[in-house]
Scaffold this motif. Structure first.
Motif, PDB file in Angstrom:
ATOM      1  N   UNK A 143      33.347  22.463 -13.904  1.00  0.00           N
ATOM      2  CA  UNK A 143      33.121  21.825 -12.602  1.00  0.00           C
ATOM      3  C   UNK A 143      32.657  22.826 -11.550  1.00  0.00           C
ATOM      4  N   UNK A 144      31.677  22.427 -10.773  1.00  0.00           N
ATOM      5  CA  UNK A 144      31.197  23.252  -9.659  1.00  0.00           C
ATOM      6  C   UNK A 144      31.061  22.390  -8.408  1.00  0.00           C
ATOM      7  N   UNK A 145      31.078  23.065  -7.250  1.00  0.00           N
ATOM      8  CA  UNK A 145      30.818  22.410  -5.974  1.00  0.00           C
ATOM      9  C   UNK A 145      29.672  23.144  -5.300  1.00  0.00           C
ATOM     10  N   UNK A 146      28.742  22.403  -4.725  1.00  0.00           N
ATOM     11  CA  UNK A 146      27.609  22.970  -4.000  1.00  0.00           C
ATOM     12  C   UNK A 146      27.710  22.557  -2.543  1.00  0.00           C
ATOM     13  N   UNK A 147      27.625  23.526  -1.656  1.00  0.00           N
ATOM     14  CA  UNK A 147      27.729  23.261  -0.218  1.00  0.00           C
ATOM     15  C   UNK A 147      26.460  23.755   0.460  1.00  0.00           C
ATOM     16  N   UNK A 148      25.750  22.862   1.104  1.00  0.00           N
ATOM     17  CA  UNK A 148      24.553  23.205   1.876  1.00  0.00           C
ATOM     18  C   UNK A 148      24.923  23.278   3.346  1.00  0.00           C
ATOM     19  N   UNK A 149      24.454  24.317   4.028  1.00  0.00           N
ATOM     20  CA  UNK A 149      24.713  24.465   5.462  1.00  0.00           C
ATOM     21  C   UNK A 149      23.402  24.464   6.232  1.00  0.00           C
ATOM     22  N   UNK A 150      23.391  23.738   7.329  1.00  0.00           N
ATOM     23  CA  UNK A 150      22.240  23.750   8.227  1.00  0.00           C
ATOM     24  C   UNK A 150      22.751  23.948   9.645  1.00  0.00           C
ATOM     25  N   UNK A 151      22.249  25.001  10.291  1.00  0.00           N
ATOM     26  CA  UNK A 151      22.672  25.302  11.655  1.00  0.00           C
ATOM     27  C   UNK A 151      21.909  24.445  12.647  1.00  0.00           C
ATOM     28  N   UNK A 152      22.654  23.839  13.568  1.00  0.00           N
ATOM     29  CA  UNK A 152      22.064  23.140  14.698  1.00  0.00           C
ATOM     30  C   UNK A 152      22.298  24.058  15.885  1.00  0.00           C
ATOM     31  N   UNK A 153      21.262  24.768  16.300  1.00  0.00           N
ATOM     32  CA  UNK A 153      21.431  25.890  17.237  1.00  0.00           C
ATOM     33  C   UNK A 153      21.875  25.446  18.618  1.00  0.00           C
ATOM     34  N   UNK A 154      23.167  25.256  18.759  1.00  0.00           N
ATOM     35  CA  UNK A 154      23.735  24.935  20.053  1.00  0.00           C
ATOM     36  C   UNK A 154      23.769  23.468  20.377  1.00  0.00           C
ATOM     37  N   UNK A 155      22.835  22.694  19.866  1.00  0.00           N
ATOM     38  CA  UNK A 155      22.726  21.302  20.275  1.00  0.00           C
ATOM     39  C   UNK A 155      22.476  20.419  19.059  1.00  0.00           C
ATOM     40  N   UNK A 156      23.320  19.415  18.856  1.00  0.00           N
ATOM     41  CA  UNK A 156      23.130  18.537  17.710  1.00  0.00           C
ATOM     42  C   UNK A 156      22.349  17.309  18.157  1.00  0.00           C
ATOM     43  N   UNK A 157      21.008  17.362  17.949  1.00  0.00           N
ATOM     44  CA  UNK A 157      20.118  16.300  18.407  1.00  0.00           C
ATOM     45  C   UNK A 157      19.701  15.386  17.271  1.00  0.00           C
ATOM     46  N   UNK A 158      19.313  14.162  17.617  1.00  0.00           N
ATOM     47  CA  UNK A 158      19.082  13.163  16.587  1.00  0.00           C
ATOM     48  C   UNK A 158      17.930  12.228  16.914  1.00  0.00           C
ATOM     49  N   UNK A 159      17.440  11.585  15.876  1.00  0.00           N
ATOM     50  CA  UNK A 159      16.660  10.370  16.025  1.00  0.00           C
ATOM     51  C   UNK A 159      17.510   9.256  15.418  1.00  0.00           C
ATOM     52  N   UNK A 160      17.299   8.053  15.908  1.00  0.00           N
ATOM     53  CA  UNK A 160      17.988   6.902  15.351  1.00  0.00           C
ATOM     54  C   UNK A 160      16.961   6.047  14.633  1.00  0.00           C
ATOM     55  N   UNK A 161      17.212   5.755  13.376  1.00  0.00           N
ATOM     56  CA  UNK A 161      16.282   5.006  12.538  1.00  0.00           C
ATOM     57  C   UNK A 161      16.903   3.685  12.106  1.00  0.00           C
ATOM     58  N   UNK A 162      16.086   2.644  12.093  1.00  0.00           N
ATOM     59  CA  UNK A 162      16.539   1.312  11.655  1.00  0.00           C
ATOM     60  C   UNK A 162      15.608   0.826  10.551  1.00  0.00           C
ATOM     61  N   UNK A 163      16.172   0.601   9.361  1.00  0.00           N
ATOM     62  CA  UNK A 163      15.396   0.150   8.206  1.00  0.00           C
ATOM     63  C   UNK A 163      15.826  -1.241   7.761  1.00  0.00           C
ATOM     64  N   UNK A 164      14.870  -1.973   7.218  1.00  0.00           N
ATOM     65  CA  UNK A 164      15.167  -3.230   6.540  1.00  0.00           C
ATOM     66  C   UNK A 164      14.208  -3.340   5.360  1.00  0.00           C
ATOM     67  N   UNK A 165      14.376  -4.347   4.542  1.00  0.00           N
ATOM     68  CA  UNK A 165      13.498  -4.547   3.388  1.00  0.00           C
ATOM     69  C   UNK A 165      13.264  -6.030   3.181  1.00  0.00           C
ATOM     70  N   UNK A 166      12.184  -6.349   2.468  1.00  0.00           N
ATOM     71  CA  UNK A 166      11.853  -7.741   2.183  1.00  0.00           C
ATOM     72  C   UNK A 166      11.420  -7.897   0.729  1.00  0.00           C
ATOM     73  N   UNK A 167      11.866  -8.993   0.142  1.00  0.00           N
ATOM     74  CA  UNK A 167      11.440  -9.397  -1.204  1.00  0.00           C
ATOM     75  C   UNK A 167      11.655  -8.301  -2.240  1.00  0.00           C
ATOM     76  N   UNK A 168      12.836  -7.695  -2.222  1.00  0.00           N
ATOM     77  CA  UNK A 168      13.162  -6.693  -3.246  1.00  0.00           C
ATOM     78  C   UNK A 168      13.358  -7.359  -4.599  1.00  0.00           C
ATOM     79  N   UNK A 169      13.117  -6.602  -5.657  1.00  0.00           N
ATOM     80  CA  UNK A 169      13.334  -7.128  -7.014  1.00  0.00           C
ATOM     81  C   UNK A 169      14.803  -7.492  -7.207  1.00  0.00           C
TER      82      UNK A 169
END
Length: 549
Positions: A143-169
């Motif tokens: 067993x192993x664990x993998x940890x990825x780190x990403x620095x948010x330099x001072x400010x944790x900023x975001x975009x907000x995304x909204x997804x939907x789908x139609x007629x999926x199999x």
């Protein structure tokens, strides 16, 4: 240069609060491989608990979601920590097999292994892979664990995304599919990093997933052309999710979304595409909304030069009319009400230039229109309107039209060289002018300097004058350069002739005024390799589905 772990000084509250030495926030993403199988009939249902050491005691800081029946889980939940590079922040990751609804720590939970490290080690390596250990230092198989780190330099900023789908199999025999969406970022080395996994929408071929926030650095490493891989699955409680389809995109393509227009992709199953002659797609995935979630600070600068005409004359753009707003007020209200929705506290610096002002009636190219240099802010656009109306009778319109001083002032403020509480915000300077610029060379120089700072300039042309100077500053027909030939780092100026929008809808004006700001924001943070600050969103999620496990 990063300080090594041996050089760091232990803090009794590392990772939780501590002194104001926090240099950044860090997002941790966790995955595991080859976990021990503790279940008799199914596979383990793993969850990772993040522990921090506080005064010699381990306490839980956060935990991931539970992923059902999976020995190689990739957890979607992001674990956020404050990073103090001068301190040793000891962390422990513990993996458990969760049974039923019992919390971690009951006798029904099975320990699958753990690992200890410091946050500094993870940040330095960016990707840390370690074997999981059971009690007394025994290896938990392979067993192993993998940890990825990403620095948010001072400010944790975001975009907000909204997804939907139609007629999926439809992948289910007796009911409809239970779809969820995964978004992966393709890294420079070709590896894929899970960015987000939506909730599961039960028994629905036309799902509407909950909006979600993600930092720009996590989504695309602040590179809007970085490839993103998106997968749609039919959820299976045993962990054997059925593949519905996939598509590729990037953040630049997502930004094509506009008022009333959505971005749509064909969800493709490559096997079906090869085998089926008339195969079109396995459904459509739609980006229905994209919001830049950040703190903006709006500054308004008004042209009080004599070229606007005597305010006592009805032909003046500043004409004092008790019955209807003049041209400057019309532009200020129309454009200001659009911009104020994006301001963090609805308080705006209101400045003027090109007038003789009391008490000595000397010409000023940068003055507070409320005549309070210690606090030039007004409450909402209505406050700016009132300050403008009170200011106009007290000043003498003069000149010349020097715009550079106000641009330089806001650039200095944006750079954080003045002792203000929000020096790291993204600033919008809204300049209302009749179009005649006297200090063109200095203005070009000021814009080139400002292009390195977190700010954009929206110039609104008032009246019917020649706006050639403004169009030059916009830079749409070429790269704006300083008098010495130095180009702007990025295009930060948007010019809007208000006369073209007098009878237009607010939506049309808004689209033009704000057309280039999102791109300018992303370009700035791309150059800085950091995302913008985000405000707290007050959301009331409508929980209609499960988290995919």
């Amino acid at each position: 240069m990063k300080i090594s772990d041996s050089q760091e000084a232990t803090s009794p509250v590392a990772g939780i609060g501590g002194p104001a030495a926090c240099v950044s926030k860090v997002e941790l993403r966790v995955s595991c491989r080859s976990l021990l199988d503790r279940d008799t009939l199914n596979k383990s249902d793993p969850c990772v608990m993040l522990m921090v050491q506080n005064q010699g005691q381990w306490t839980e800081l956060d935990r991931t979601e539970v992923i059902k029946s999976n020995l190689n889980p990739v957890f979607a939940k992001v674990l956020m920590l404050d990073y103090y590079f001068e301190e040793v922040q000891k962390l422990r990751f513990e993996v458990y097999d969760i049974h039923g609804t019992h919390s971690i720590g009951t006798r029904d939970d099975d320990f699958l292994g753990g690992v200890e490290c410091t946050l500094g080690q993870i940040v330095a390596q960016k990707k840390m892979v370690k074997p999981l250990l059971l009690k007394y230092g025994k290896y938990a198989g392979k067993s192993t664990i993998t940890i990825h780190a990403e620095e948010i330099s001072g400010n944790n900023g975001y975009v907000e995304l909204s997804f939907c789908a139609k007629k999926l199999d439809d992948k289910d025999l007796f009911s409809k599919s239970d779809p969820f969406l995964e978004i992966y970022r393709i890294n420079d080395d070709g590896t894929e990093q899970l960015v987000h996994r939506t909730e599961v929408i039960k028994n629905n071929l036309n799902p509407v997933w909950e909006p979600f926030k993600v930092s720009l650095i996590s989504l695309c490493s602040c590179d809007d052309e970085r490839k993103l891989k998106c997968l749609v699955w039919d959820y299976d409680s045993r962990g054997k999710h059925d593949f519905i389809g996939e598509f590729y995109t990037n953040f630049k393509e997502m930004q094509k979304i506009s008022s009333g227009n959505k971005v749509t992709w064909d969800c493709i199953n490559p096997k079906y595409k090869l085998k089926k002659k008339n195969y079109k797609n396995s459904g459509l995935v739609i980006l229905s909304d994209l919001k830049f979630v950040m703190l903006l600070s709006l500054k308004v600068a008004i042209d009080f030069t004599a070229s606007n005409g005597d305010p006592r004359n009805s032909c003046s753009l500043h004409y004092i009319n008790p019955y209807q707003p003049n041209e400057y007020l019309k532009a200020l209200i129309a454009v200001g009400e659009i911009c104020q929705d994006y301001d963090s506290d609805k308080r705006f610096s209101a400045l003027g230039f090109g007038a003789r002002i009391p008490p000595n009636y000397e010409v000023s190219h940068d003055f507070a229109i409320n005549f309070n240099p210690e606090d030039d802010e007004c409450e909402e656009i209505q406050g700016v309107v009132e300050a403008y109306q009170n200011c106009l009778p007290k000043i003498q319109l003069y000149g010349p039209t020097n715009v550079a001083p106000i641009i330089s002032r806001i650039a200095k403020l944006a750079a954080g060289k003045e002792p203000i509480k929000d020096a790291s915000l993204y600033h919008i300077l809204l300049i209302l002018t009749d179009g005649v610029v006297t200090d063109m060379a200095d203005t070009r120089e000021a814009i080139v300097r400002a292009s390195y700072q977190p700010m954009s300039i929206i110039i609104v042309g008032v009246g019917n004058a020649d706006f050639t100077d403004m169009e030059i500053l916009d830079g749409d027909d070429g790269v704006l350069r300083s008098p010495k030939g130095e180009p702007v780092l990025r295009d930060i100026v948007q010019f809007v002739p208000f006369r073209d929008f007098k009878t237009a809808s607010p939506a049309a004006l808004a689209k033009c005024v704000l057309a280039e700001v999102p791109k300018q924001v992303v370009e700035y943070f791309s150059h800085k390799a950091i995302p913008p600050i985000n405000p707290v969103l007050n959301s009331t999620p409508n929980s209609i589905a499960n988290t995919p496990e």
